[in-house]
Design a protein around this motif. Structure first.
Motif, PDB file in Angstrom:
ATOM      1  N   ASN A 189       0.825  -1.220   0.000  1.00 36.84           N
ATOM      2  CA  ASN A 189       0.000   0.000   0.000  1.00 36.84           C
ATOM      3  C   ASN A 189       0.851   1.260   0.000  1.00 36.84           C
ATOM      4  O   ASN A 189       0.388   2.333  -0.380  1.00 36.84           O
ATOM      5  CB  ASN A 189      -0.922  -0.012   1.225  1.00 36.84           C
ATOM      6  N   GLU A 190       2.108   1.118   0.399  1.00 35.60           N
ATOM      7  CA  GLU A 190       3.013   2.273   0.446  1.00 35.60           C
ATOM      8  C   GLU A 190       3.862   2.393  -0.816  1.00 35.60           C
ATOM      9  O   GLU A 190       4.649   3.330  -0.945  1.00 35.60           O
ATOM     10  CB  GLU A 190       3.938   2.142   1.672  1.00 35.60           C
ATOM     11  N   LYS A 191       3.705   1.445  -1.742  1.00 36.89           N
ATOM     12  CA  LYS A 191       4.509   1.447  -2.960  1.00 36.89           C
ATOM     13  C   LYS A 191       3.743   2.097  -4.113  1.00 36.89           C
ATOM     14  O   LYS A 191       2.534   2.313  -4.049  1.00 36.89           O
ATOM     15  CB  LYS A 191       4.921   0.013  -3.324  1.00 36.89           C
ATOM     16  N   SER A 192       4.474   2.366  -5.186  1.00 31.79           N
ATOM     17  CA  SER A 192       3.872   3.080  -6.324  1.00 31.79           C
ATOM     18  C   SER A 192       3.200   2.150  -7.322  1.00 31.79           C
ATOM     19  O   SER A 192       2.751   2.590  -8.377  1.00 31.79           O
ATOM     20  CB  SER A 192       4.946   3.904  -7.040  1.00 31.79           C
ATOM     21  N   SER A 193       3.142   0.864  -7.006  1.00 33.33           N
ATOM     22  CA  SER A 193       2.489  -0.089  -7.906  1.00 33.33           C
ATOM     23  C   SER A 193       1.013  -0.260  -7.550  1.00 33.33           C
ATOM     24  O   SER A 193       0.558   0.154  -6.478  1.00 33.33           O
ATOM     25  CB  SER A 193       3.203  -1.446  -7.845  1.00 33.33           C
ATOM     26  N   ILE A 194       0.286  -0.890  -8.480  1.00 34.66           N
ATOM     27  CA  ILE A 194      -1.130  -1.219  -8.265  1.00 34.66           C
ATOM     28  C   ILE A 194      -1.175  -2.676  -7.830  1.00 34.66           C
ATOM     29  O   ILE A 194      -0.808  -3.576  -8.596  1.00 34.66           O
ATOM     30  CB  ILE A 194      -1.942  -1.013  -9.561  1.00 34.66           C
ATOM     31  N   SER A 195      -1.593  -2.910  -6.591  1.00 35.43           N
ATOM     32  CA  SER A 195      -1.585  -4.263  -6.037  1.00 35.43           C
ATOM     33  C   SER A 195      -2.995  -4.719  -5.688  1.00 35.43           C
ATOM     34  O   SER A 195      -3.798  -3.941  -5.172  1.00 35.43           O
ATOM     35  CB  SER A 195      -0.706  -4.321  -4.782  1.00 35.43           C
ATOM     36  N   VAL A 196      -3.278  -5.999  -5.984  1.00 36.87           N
ATOM     37  CA  VAL A 196      -4.577  -6.587  -5.671  1.00 36.87           C
ATOM     38  C   VAL A 196      -4.332  -7.898  -4.934  1.00 36.87           C
ATOM     39  O   VAL A 196      -3.570  -8.745  -5.401  1.00 36.87           O
ATOM     40  CB  VAL A 196      -5.405  -6.878  -6.941  1.00 36.87           C
ATOM     41  N   ILE A 197      -4.992  -8.038  -3.787  1.00 39.73           N
ATOM     42  CA  ILE A 197      -4.834  -9.257  -2.984  1.00 39.73           C
ATOM     43  C   ILE A 197      -6.220  -9.798  -2.660  1.00 39.73           C
ATOM     44  O   ILE A 197      -7.081  -9.059  -2.169  1.00 39.73           O
ATOM     45  CB  ILE A 197      -4.082  -8.971  -1.666  1.00 39.73           C
ATOM     46  N   THR A 198      -6.425 -11.079  -2.922  1.00 36.18           N
ATOM     47  CA  THR A 198      -7.657 -11.712  -2.459  1.00 36.18           C
ATOM     48  C   THR A 198      -7.347 -12.470  -1.175  1.00 36.18           C
ATOM     49  O   THR A 198      -6.255 -13.002  -0.997  1.00 36.18           O
ATOM     50  CB  THR A 198      -8.228 -12.705  -3.493  1.00 36.18           C
ATOM     51  N   THR A 199      -8.312 -12.499  -0.278  1.00 38.24           N
ATOM     52  CA  THR A 199      -8.127 -13.223   0.974  1.00 38.24           C
ATOM     53  C   THR A 199      -9.470 -13.581   1.583  1.00 38.24           C
ATOM     54  O   THR A 199     -10.495 -12.952   1.278  1.00 38.24           O
ATOM     55  CB  THR A 199      -7.318 -12.378   1.982  1.00 38.24           C
ATOM     56  N   HIS A 200      -9.463 -14.610   2.436  1.00 35.35           N
ATOM     57  CA  HIS A 200     -10.655 -14.892   3.230  1.00 35.35           C
ATOM     58  C   HIS A 200     -10.341 -14.694   4.715  1.00 35.35           C
ATOM     59  O   HIS A 200     -11.137 -15.038   5.588  1.00 35.35           O
ATOM     60  CB  HIS A 200     -11.168 -16.318   2.969  1.00 35.35           C
TER      61      HIS A 200
END
Length: 487
Positions: free
Chosen positions: A392-403
């Motif tokens: 969340n602190e980086k300049s990339s677009i990140s997507v994480i799925t979790t339960h």
């Protein structure tokens, strides 16, 4: 910095997706097999590519005959760049090489005539004139797809062949053994002279091919690009692809995006496919939902369409706005690494080390499908929470799925799979009594993504257990666990 790793391509079945694209020329096939992504900074170049594709799309939508004419000509172009490279390196071409060159030169003229009929659409693919080389390979202006070392190339060759024919006629009519042997020797000597003269001619023609090699190779590059763009347009037309917007912002917007493979599998089973709509910004976006809630499909849909965009393809959505990125990672169960003796979690940690070196040097799309599910839940929750905070602190677009619960923070974007939230449980429960099938639950699952301000994941596992029905004693204990947790 590599744009995408082989494992990510395999998880997305991207090569299988590309196998649906037909290339008609050897040059187009080479282009597809050596596919490369557009680079950050090439936004204008990508926009022009999409504009060319849109023009061609509109043309073939209005007149399919134009596409058929082009395809028939493109079939004539085998990849003979090696032949031209030989000429450049002074390797004397044989008659088969010269025949292939002549055929392609004739096809280039034929293609150019067709392209000029729609010059406003195909202006970028108009070939350079190379008629002088064709004249050399067709000295008698026969305009037929054959090649021969013509006598018009050399007065000496003409005389040699006259002598050869005369000797062969005498041989045909001669009966005396000694005379026949003399004539055969004479013919053999003439054949050596003929071959020597033909070699000189082939050497001269090879020199001419070398002279025109830059133009010829440039033309083959344009032919490859034309074939490739036509293949991309056919691909888009067949599967309802749309021209995406090349975004200058580091955000990804997809509306009603589709994963072709999953959609087709569901349609063969007469099941409904739910398109994905989502907006992703720099930082971490969490997607939560039950294990059977379609989170993995959502990730593949996002990554597949973003990857298509980066490679210069139309995407499969109703609307798409995507930026050019430096890299893409798609991390999920890695059976290849598991087979080498690594656990799923171990393989994920190794990949995370690699990703860490990338996020420090560029902006990309990083996708984690159920990160740390291969370890115990308490530790897994901590790892996912830490990963989400870090990315969340980086300049990339990140997507994480979790339960896992309690991993979404207020400064993160959060999407939930709607799942069973809006379901009429009593109706479904009654239906299950008549038809006790898990497929019925799956069919009633809503795979739509909706943005949420909640930080907890939905409790669809409990809902599913209620629907299926458990032993009363077990059910009572499960409900008590939920009540205790909520106190």
């Amino acid at each position: 910095m590599k744009f995408i790793d082989e494992n990510s391509l395999n998880r997305l079945n991207f090569k299988e997706l590309l196998s649906r694209i037909d290339m008609y020329s050897g040059y187009g096939k080479s282009k597809l097999n050596n596919l490369s992504n557009f680079l950050v900074g090439e936004e204008e170049k990508l926009e022009k590519e999409f504009e060319r594709m849109e023009k061609i799309y509109n043309l073939i939508s209005n007149d399919k005959r134009e596409m058929l004419k082009l395809e028939m000509i493109l079939y004539k172009f085998d990849n003979i760049r090696k032949t031209v490279d030989n000429a450049i390196n002074n390797i004397i071409l044989d008659t088969v090489d010269l025949f292939e060159l002549k055929v392609q030169l004739m096809a280039m003229i034929e293609l150019n005539l067709l392209l000029n009929e729609n010059r406003d659409v195909f202006s970028d693919y108009i070939l350079e004139d190379i008629g002088e080389l064709l004249k050399a390979l067709d000295p008698n202006n026969e305009k037929i797809a054959t090649f021969y070392i013509y006598e018009s190339y050399s007065v000496i060759l003409k005389e040699i062949r006259r002598q050869k024919k005369e000797v062969e006629n005498r041989l045909f009519n001669e009966t005396d053994y000694e005379t026949i042997q003399k004539l055969k020797n004479e013919r053999l000597s003439i054949l050596v002279d003929e071959e020597r003269e033909e070699f000189k001619i082939r050497r001269n023609l090879t020199g001419l091919v070398k002279e025109f090699a830059p133009i010829f190779l440039n033309n083959t590059e344009k032919i490859g690009e034309l074939d490739f763009v036509l293949g991309k347009v056919r691909f888009a037309k067949e599967y309802n692809g749309i021209k995406p917007i090349v975004s200058k912002k580091k955000e990804i917007i997809l509306k009603d995006a589709v994963n072709l493979e999953v959609k087709e599998v569901l349609e063969t089973k007469n099941k409904k496919y739910t398109p994905i709509s989502i907006k992703l910004n720099v930082g971490t976006t969490m997607i939560t939902g039950a294990n059977m809630g379609g989170k993995s499909v959502a990730l593949k849909t996002i990554a597949e369409n973003v990857l298509l965009f980066q490679m210069g393809f139309f995407v499969f959505a109703k609307y798409a706005s995507i930026p050019l990125l430096d890299f893409i990672f798609f991390v999920s169960d890695d059976m290849q690494d598991i087979s080498k003796g690594l656990s799923t979690f171990g393989a994920e940690i190794i990949k995370l080390k690699e990703i860490n070196s990338y996020v420090k040097n560029g902006t990309g799309l990083i996708v984690f499908d159920e990160f740390a599910r291969g370890t115990n839940p308490k530790e897994g929750q901590k790892f996912v929470r830490a990963l989400a905070k870090y990315l969340n602190e980086k300049s990339s677009i990140s997507v994480i799925t979790t339960h896992f619960d309690s991993v979404v923070e207020n400064n993160m974007k959060h999407y939930q799979v709607v799942g069973l939230k809006n379901l009429d449980f009593e109706n479904l429960k009654n239906s299950l009594k008549a038809n006790n099938s898990l497929e019925l639950i799956q069919d009633n699952m809503d795979f739509t993504l909706e943005e949420s301000i909640e930080t907890e994941v939905p409790k669809d596992a409990l809902n599913i257990a209620k629907l299926i029905g458990l032993d009363d004693e077990i059910s009572e204990m499960i409900y008590k666990e939920y009540e205790w947790e909520e106190q």
